[in-house]
Design a protein around this motif. Structure first.
Motif, PDB file in Angstrom:
ATOM      1  N   ALA A 130       0.823  -1.212   0.000  1.00  0.00           N
ATOM      2  CA  ALA A 130       0.000   0.000   0.000  1.00  0.00           C
ATOM      3  C   ALA A 130       0.853   1.257   0.000  1.00  0.00           C
ATOM      4  CB  ALA A 130      -0.927  -0.006   1.209  1.00  0.00           C
ATOM      5  N   LEU A 131       1.953   1.234   0.740  1.00  0.00           N
ATOM      6  CA  LEU A 131       2.812   2.406   0.844  1.00  0.00           C
ATOM      7  C   LEU A 131       3.919   2.404  -0.200  1.00  0.00           C
ATOM      8  CD1 LEU A 131       3.158   2.459   4.736  1.00  0.00           C
ATOM      9  CD2 LEU A 131       1.709   3.942   3.336  1.00  0.00           C
ATOM     10  N   ALA A 132       4.111   1.250  -0.845  1.00  0.00           N
ATOM     11  CA  ALA A 132       5.182   1.093  -1.847  1.00  0.00           C
ATOM     12  C   ALA A 132       6.537   1.464  -1.264  1.00  0.00           C
ATOM     13  CB  ALA A 132       4.879   1.914  -3.098  1.00  0.00           C
ATOM     14  N   VAL A 133       6.842   0.900  -0.097  1.00  0.00           N
ATOM     15  CA  VAL A 133       8.116   1.161   0.556  1.00  0.00           C
ATOM     16  C   VAL A 133       8.814  -0.165   0.852  1.00  0.00           C
ATOM     17  CG1 VAL A 133       7.300   3.309   1.608  1.00  0.00           C
ATOM     18  CG2 VAL A 133       7.110   1.160   2.894  1.00  0.00           C
ATOM     19  N   SER A 134      10.075  -0.071   1.249  1.00  0.00           N
ATOM     20  CA  SER A 134      10.828  -1.254   1.638  1.00  0.00           C
ATOM     21  C   SER A 134      10.520  -1.623   3.080  1.00  0.00           C
ATOM     22  CB  SER A 134      12.330  -0.991   1.487  1.00  0.00           C
ATOM     23  OG  SER A 134      12.744  -0.039   2.462  1.00  0.00           O
ATOM     24  N   ALA A 135      10.958  -2.822   3.478  1.00  0.00           N
ATOM     25  CA  ALA A 135      10.737  -3.262   4.855  1.00  0.00           C
ATOM     26  C   ALA A 135      11.436  -2.340   5.845  1.00  0.00           C
ATOM     27  CB  ALA A 135      11.236  -4.702   5.028  1.00  0.00           C
ATOM     28  N   SER A 136      12.642  -1.873   5.500  1.00  0.00           N
ATOM     29  CA  SER A 136      13.367  -1.000   6.430  1.00  0.00           C
ATOM     30  C   SER A 136      12.672   0.346   6.576  1.00  0.00           C
ATOM     31  CB  SER A 136      14.815  -0.800   5.966  1.00  0.00           C
ATOM     32  OG  SER A 136      14.872  -0.148   4.718  1.00  0.00           O
TER      33      SER A 136
END
Length: 226
Positions: free
Chosen positions: A169-175
């Protein structure tokens, strides 16, 4: 709501939202639709709003004109794709709704990382890592970052288990999800979800909690310029 939804469900939900926000009945919407060349009765509006009506591009454009007519306000394609859900385009391809809104606003189909487009060369990876580090610096205060890094060294904040929906949903990495969670609540998304949820909560309540959490994370990300 499941981990992904269809575009026709999204358009249906937003049609209902716009209709009800302006006090428009399904019958009035159906009448306006017929005036715009759509052969829709009241039952067809019900099917549309429940995500059961297959939609062509032509129908979506016509629907925008219909909604603008009955609501008396300007309607854009972005209004029909409002939301934070993950959209399933086919059995292999999903994308956050915000990417759909970017596309209908003139964005390209190029795949991008948080750090922008870069090639998988040693130099490109270095640029990406540096840009990602700068994003984390914008998300976290110096004190928060030091505390977050201590958690990460002990494996307390970096696991993305159970956070696939948020990552998509946020299109981000795990970190970055970990950094956002720490900046927002001082602990992980999983911990915050467990804190808010109660034994015996309904699936609907869990869904509302998840949407609230994603909205809070998105606010933190946008404030950081991500």
């Amino acid at each position: 709501m499941s981990d992904s939804t269809s575009l026709q469900q999204v358009v249906g939900m937003n049609t209902r939202r716009l209709r009800m926000e302006h006090g428009v009945t399904q019958s009035a919407l159906a009448t306006a639709a017929r005036q715009q060349g759509l052969r829709w009765q009241d039952t067809r509006i019900s099917e549309l709003e429940r995500g059961l009506l297959p939609l062509s591009a032509e129908t979506v454009f016509a629907l925008g004109y219909v909604l603008q007519t009955v609501t008396g306000r300007e309607i854009s394609l972005q209004d029909l794709f409002e939301g934070s859900e993950i959209v399933s385009l086919n059995s292999a391809l999903t994308t956050p709704l915000r990417r759909i809104r970017e596309l209908v606003s003139g964005g390209s189909f190029a795949q991008e990382t948080e750090a922008g487009r870069f090639s998988w060369t040693p130099e490109g990876v270095a640029v990406g890592i540096e840009a990602l580090s700068e994003l984390h610096d914008r998300i976290l205060t110096p004190d928060q970052r030091a505390h977050w890094q201590r958690h990460n060294r002990h494996g307390g904040m970096v696991s993305a288990q159970g956070e696939v929906k948020a990552l998509r949903a946020l299109a981000v990495s795990a970190s970055t999800l970990s950094a956002l969670s720490f900046a927002t609540w001082g602990h992980s998304l999983a911990e915050e979800r467990s804190r808010r949820a109660q034994p015996g909560d309904s699936p609907q309540k869990h869904g509302r909690i998840t949407r609230d959490l994603l909205a809070e994370l998105r606010t933190t990300l946008e404030a950081a310029g991500g």
